[in-house]
Design an enzyme around this catalytic site. Structure first.
Site, PDB file in Angstrom:
ATOM      1  N   ARG A 122      33.163  45.721  42.620  1.00  0.00           N
ATOM      2  CA  ARG A 122      34.469  45.005  42.449  1.00  0.00           C
ATOM      3  C   ARG A 122      35.255  45.908  41.508  1.00  0.00           C
ATOM      4  O   ARG A 122      35.259  45.716  40.787  1.00  0.00           O
ATOM      5  CB  ARG A 122      33.843  43.541  41.731  1.00  0.00           C
ATOM      6  CG  ARG A 122      33.234  42.457  41.958  1.00  0.00           C
ATOM      7  CD  ARG A 122      33.328  42.256  43.407  1.00  0.00           C
ATOM      8  NE  ARG A 122      34.327  40.960  43.276  1.00  0.00           N
ATOM      9  CZ  ARG A 122      34.260  40.326  43.055  1.00  0.00           C
ATOM     10  NH1 ARG A 122      32.816  39.143  42.833  1.00  0.00           N
ATOM     11  NH2 ARG A 122      35.287  39.436  43.576  1.00  0.00           N
ATOM     12  N   GLN A 127      38.404  47.236  46.881  1.00  0.00           N
ATOM     13  CA  GLN A 127      38.628  46.324  46.990  1.00  0.00           C
ATOM     14  C   GLN A 127      38.939  45.636  48.502  1.00  0.00           C
ATOM     15  O   GLN A 127      39.148  44.360  49.114  1.00  0.00           O
ATOM     16  CB  GLN A 127      40.886  46.290  46.092  1.00  0.00           C
ATOM     17  CG  GLN A 127      40.643  45.069  45.440  1.00  0.00           C
ATOM     18  CD  GLN A 127      41.748  45.182  44.424  1.00  0.00           C
ATOM     19  OE1 GLN A 127      42.603  46.446  44.611  1.00  0.00           O
ATOM     20  NE2 GLN A 127      42.383  44.202  43.975  1.00  0.00           N
ATOM     21  N   ASP A 130      36.015  44.080  50.127  1.00  0.00           N
ATOM     22  CA  ASP A 130      35.201  42.722  49.259  1.00  0.00           C
ATOM     23  C   ASP A 130      35.630  41.817  49.671  1.00  0.00           C
ATOM     24  O   ASP A 130      36.959  41.007  49.345  1.00  0.00           O
ATOM     25  CB  ASP A 130      36.179  43.360  47.586  1.00  0.00           C
ATOM     26  CG  ASP A 130      35.755  41.713  46.422  1.00  0.00           C
ATOM     27  OD1 ASP A 130      34.823  41.520  46.655  1.00  0.00           O
ATOM     28  OD2 ASP A 130      36.578  42.053  45.101  1.00  0.00           O
ATOM     29  N   SER A 133      35.588  38.741  47.177  1.00  0.00           N
ATOM     30  CA  SER A 133      37.198  37.710  46.246  1.00  0.00           C
ATOM     31  C   SER A 133      38.149  37.010  47.262  1.00  0.00           C
ATOM     32  O   SER A 133      38.751  36.409  47.102  1.00  0.00           O
ATOM     33  CB  SER A 133      37.336  39.371  46.684  1.00  0.00           C
ATOM     34  OG  SER A 133      36.970  39.664  44.723  1.00  0.00           O
ATOM     35  N   TYR A 228      32.032  40.605  34.721  1.00  0.00           N
ATOM     36  CA  TYR A 228      32.151  39.373  34.832  1.00  0.00           C
ATOM     37  C   TYR A 228      31.489  38.741  33.126  1.00  0.00           C
ATOM     38  O   TYR A 228      31.144  39.326  32.599  1.00  0.00           O
ATOM     39  CB  TYR A 228      30.147  39.688  35.787  1.00  0.00           C
ATOM     40  CG  TYR A 228      30.770  39.610  37.353  1.00  0.00           C
ATOM     41  CD1 TYR A 228      31.231  39.047  38.126  1.00  0.00           C
ATOM     42  CD2 TYR A 228      29.660  41.217  37.365  1.00  0.00           C
ATOM     43  CE1 TYR A 228      31.707  39.411  39.059  1.00  0.00           C
ATOM     44  CE2 TYR A 228      30.524  41.491  38.838  1.00  0.00           C
ATOM     45  CZ  TYR A 228      31.689  40.469  39.280  1.00  0.00           C
ATOM     46  OH  TYR A 228      30.895  41.357  40.919  1.00  0.00           O
TER      47      TYR A 228
HETATM   48  P1  NAD Z   1      33.170  34.670  39.596  1.00  0.00           P
HETATM   49  O1  NAD Z   1      32.671  33.543  40.823  1.00  0.00           O
HETATM   50  O2  NAD Z   1      31.290  35.636  39.065  1.00  0.00           O
HETATM   51  O3  NAD Z   1      32.810  33.574  38.336  1.00  0.00           O
HETATM   52  C1  NAD Z   1      34.443  32.734  38.376  1.00  0.00           C
HETATM   53  C2  NAD Z   1      34.322  32.793  36.716  1.00  0.00           C
HETATM   54  O4  NAD Z   1      33.554  32.157  36.118  1.00  0.00           O
HETATM   55  C3  NAD Z   1      34.354  34.228  36.254  1.00  0.00           C
HETATM   56  O5  NAD Z   1      35.922  34.002  35.994  1.00  0.00           O
HETATM   57  C4  NAD Z   1      33.848  33.919  35.215  1.00  0.00           C
HETATM   58  O6  NAD Z   1      33.978  34.435  34.100  1.00  0.00           O
HETATM   59  C5  NAD Z   1      34.042  31.793  34.734  1.00  0.00           C
HETATM   60  N1  NAD Z   1      32.802  32.176  34.109  1.00  0.00           N
HETATM   61  C6  NAD Z   1      31.439  32.122  34.176  1.00  0.00           C
HETATM   62  N2  NAD Z   1      30.648  31.304  32.620  1.00  0.00           N
HETATM   63  C7  NAD Z   1      31.560  30.502  32.561  1.00  0.00           C
HETATM   64  C8  NAD Z   1      31.666  29.314  31.292  1.00  0.00           C
HETATM   65  N3  NAD Z   1      30.135  28.893  30.689  1.00  0.00           N
HETATM   66  N4  NAD Z   1      32.619  28.054  31.260  1.00  0.00           N
HETATM   67  C9  NAD Z   1      34.276  28.807  32.107  1.00  0.00           C
HETATM   68  N5  NAD Z   1      33.949  29.836  32.923  1.00  0.00           N
HETATM   69  C10 NAD Z   1      32.808  30.174  33.092  1.00  0.00           C
HETATM   70  O7  NAD Z   1      33.634  35.757  39.236  1.00  0.00           O
HETATM   71  P2  NAD Z   1      35.025  36.261  40.156  1.00  0.00           P
HETATM   72  O8  NAD Z   1      35.701  35.292  40.740  1.00  0.00           O
HETATM   73  O9  NAD Z   1      33.670  36.715  41.484  1.00  0.00           O
HETATM   74  O10 NAD Z   1      35.481  37.673  39.826  1.00  0.00           O
HETATM   75  C11 NAD Z   1      34.722  37.629  38.133  1.00  0.00           C
HETATM   76  C12 NAD Z   1      34.735  39.256  37.743  1.00  0.00           C
HETATM   77  O11 NAD Z   1      35.564  39.745  38.809  1.00  0.00           O
HETATM   78  C13 NAD Z   1      36.452  39.171  36.873  1.00  0.00           C
HETATM   79  O12 NAD Z   1      36.411  40.006  36.392  1.00  0.00           O
HETATM   80  C14 NAD Z   1      37.066  40.406  38.140  1.00  0.00           C
HETATM   81  O13 NAD Z   1      38.280  40.267  37.290  1.00  0.00           O
HETATM   82  C15 NAD Z   1      36.526  40.621  39.152  1.00  0.00           C
HETATM   83  N6  NAD Z   1      37.081  40.891  39.972  1.00  0.00           N
HETATM   84  C16 NAD Z   1      37.199  42.874  40.094  1.00  0.00           C
HETATM   85  C17 NAD Z   1      38.216  42.755  41.603  1.00  0.00           C
HETATM   86  C18 NAD Z   1      38.387  44.456  41.373  1.00  0.00           C
HETATM   87  O14 NAD Z   1      38.948  44.909  40.147  1.00  0.00           O
HETATM   88  N7  NAD Z   1      38.760  44.482  42.650  1.00  0.00           N
HETATM   89  C19 NAD Z   1      37.597  42.425  42.646  1.00  0.00           C
HETATM   90  C20 NAD Z   1      36.991  40.679  42.061  1.00  0.00           C
HETATM   91  C21 NAD Z   1      36.151  39.911  40.887  1.00  0.00           C
END
Ligand code: NAD
Length: 384
Positions: A122, A127, A130, A133, A228
C-alpha cells in the site's frame, strides 16, 4: 505474449478482470488478448465488445485457461480451476493466499507463478495497482446506497409543504478507504455524518469530507507498521465501546468498516448498542466476511434484530460490476505492464512490489507468511 481473461465461476461474482476499453489499449501495445466467451456478460460487456477491442474469443477451457502465458482473474480460484491452468503460466488475481495456503502449495507444485493482488504494497508507487483500495472504495459507496434504500427515512433534510424532515444521522466506524468513501457518499446524499477510527491520524481526512470525528483518546499505540490499525488491549476495546455507544444510539445508520490485517474484525457494536437504536435504523457491516464489527451480523444476510436492520454484505463491489471491473482492470493491467513492460515477463525480486505480490514461482511457495501457515513447526525451528 498471450494474455487470457477468464470467466468468473464463483457464485455471485459479476466482475471481470479486463474491460474492453483496457483490452483495446493492451492490444495496441502489442499484447495478444484471449477472452473466454461470456467472461464479461455479468458486467455488461459482450463477446462482441471484446472482439471489437481486438481480442480473440476463446470458447473452451483448453483454449483460454490451458493455453495462455498470463491468466487474469478477479476472484480467488476454486480448487478444480488450478488443474485447468497450464504449468508455466503466470496467474494474476485476488488469491486469498493466507486463507488458502494449501492452494498456494498446489499452484507451486504445478509450476504456476502466482501474483496475489491483495499483497501489492500500500505505497504511493503501487497505488495504481492497488485493487484492495479500488474495490474498498466501491464497497464504501455501495454500503451507503444499501443503507439508504433500507432506511425508512430520507437522508437529506427536506423543507416541504408537508413539513420539515431532519437529515439522517450516519455514523461510520473505521475511516480507511471504504469508510472515507462511505462518509463522502453519505454527505452527498445530505446526511449528517460522524466517524470514528482507532488511528487518530485520519481525523483531518474525516473533517475535510465534512464529517465530525469522534475522538477516543487511548493510552496505547494503535497503529502498526505500514500505517494499518493494530489490535488493542481489552481495556482499550472496552473504552472504545463505551465511547462510541452514545453515537451508535443516536444514529439512523451505522456503517462499520473496521479491520485489522490478518486478524478477525474487531467487535465494536455490541448487542446492547443495537438494542439502544431507534426502530427502523440500519447497520451495514462491511467487515461481515471477517467476522463482523457488529455482534448481531450474519455474513451474507440481512436480519432484523430488535427492530434494527443489520446487513452483512458479501462481495459488495461485485454488485457495481461495471465500475468495479473498470477500476480493477486499471489495477491489473498496470501490474501486467509493470511485470512485462516489453511484452516479456521480467521478474526482478529486488523490486518491493514484485517481491511482495509474487506468492509462488519456479515450483516454490515464496511468501513467508504462507510458508509459516504451511509448515508452522519448521518455521518455528528455524527461528529459534
Ligand atoms: P482496513 O480495511 O485494514 O481497515 C479499515 C479501517 O478500520 C482502518 O482505517 C483502520 O484504522 C480501522 N480500524 C481498525 N480497527 C479499528 C477499531 N478497533 N476501531 C475503529 N477503527 C478501526 O484499512 P484500509 O482501508 O485498507 O487502509 C488502511 C491503511 O492503509 C491506512 O493507513 C491507509 O492510509 C493505508 N493505505 C495506503 C495506501 C497508499 O499509500 N497507496 C492505499 C490504501 C491504504
Amino acid at each position: 505474449m498471450k494474455v487470457g481473461v477468464v470467466k468468473e465461476r464463483e457464485v455471485g461474482e459479476q466482475r471481470v478482470a479486463l474491460i474492453p476499453e483496457v483490452v483495446a489499449k493492451l492490444v495496441q501495445q502489442g499484447y495478444h488478448l484471449c477472452v473466454e466467451s461470456g467472461a464479461g456478460d455479468m458486467a455488461h460487456f459482450s463477446d462482441e465488445d471484446y472482439r471489437a477491442a481486438g481480442a480473440e474469443i476463446g470458447y473452451s477451457i483448453e483454449e483460454v485457461w490451458g493455453s495462455v502465458d498470463v491468466l487474469l482473474k478477479v476472484a480467488p480460484l476454486r480448487d478444480r480451476e488450478v488443474e485447468w491452468i497450464r504449468p508455466g503460466t503466470t496467474l494474476i488475481s485476488f488469491l486469498n493466499p493466507l486463507g488458502n495456503p494449501w492452494q498456494m502449495q498446489h499452484l507451486a507444485e504445478r509450476y504456476i507463478t502466482a501474483f496475489a493482488l491483495e499483497c501489492i504494497p500500500r505505497t504511493s508507487r503501487a497505488q495504481s495497482m492497488d485493487a484492495l483500495s479500488s474495490q474498498a472504495a466501491v464497497a464504501g459507496y455501495a454500503a451507503v446506497l444499501l443503507a439508504a434504500s433500507n432506511l425508512p427515512r430520507f437522508f437529506p433534510m427536506l423543507t416541504t409543504a408537508a413539513g420539515t424532515i431532519p437529515p439522517a444521522k450516519v455514523f461510520v466506524i473505521g475511516a480507511g478507504v471504504a469508510g472515507l468513501q462511505a462518509i463522502a457518499t453519505a454527505r452527498r446524499l445530505g446526511a449528517v455524518v460522524e466517524a470514528f477510527d482507532i488511528r487518530p491520524a485520519v481525523k483531518e481526512e474525516v473533517q475535510s469530507l465534512g464529517a465530525k470525528f469522534v475522538e477516543v483518546p487511548l493510552e496505547e499505540e494503535t497503529v502498526a507498521a505500514g500505517g494499518y490499525a493494530k489490535e488493542v488491549s481489552e481495556a482499550a476495546k472496552h473504552k472504545t465501546q463505551e465511547a462510541i455507544a452514545a453515537h451508535v444510539h443516536s444514529a439512523d445508520v451505522v456503517i462499520t468498516t473496521a479491520q485489522i490485517p490478518g486478524k478477525p474484525a474487531p467487535l465494536l457494536v455490541t448487542e446492547r448498542m443495537v438494542a439502544s437504536m431507534k426502530p427502523g435504523s440500519v447497520i451495514v457491516d462491511l467487515a461481515a466476511e471477517q467476522g463482523g464489527n457488529c455482534a448481531c451480523t450474519e455474513p451474507g444476510r440481512a436480519i432484523c434484530h430488535q427492530r434494527v436492520t443489520i446487513i452483512g454484505p458479501i462481495n459488495l463491489p461485485s454488485t457495481m460490476a461495471v465500475h468495479a471491473s473498470q477500476m480493477y482492470a486499471k489495477n491489473i493491467s498496470t501490474l501486467l505492464k509493470y511485470l512485462a513492460p516489453k511484452g516479456e515477463l521480467v521478474l526482478n525480486f529486488g523490486d518491493d512490489i514484485i517481491d511482495a505480490a509474487c506468492i509462488t514461482h519456479e515450483g516454490q511457495v515464496r511468501n513467508p507468511r504462507v510458508l509459516e501457515l504451511l509448515h508452522p513447526a519448521q518455521t518455528l525451528a528455524t527461528t529459534v
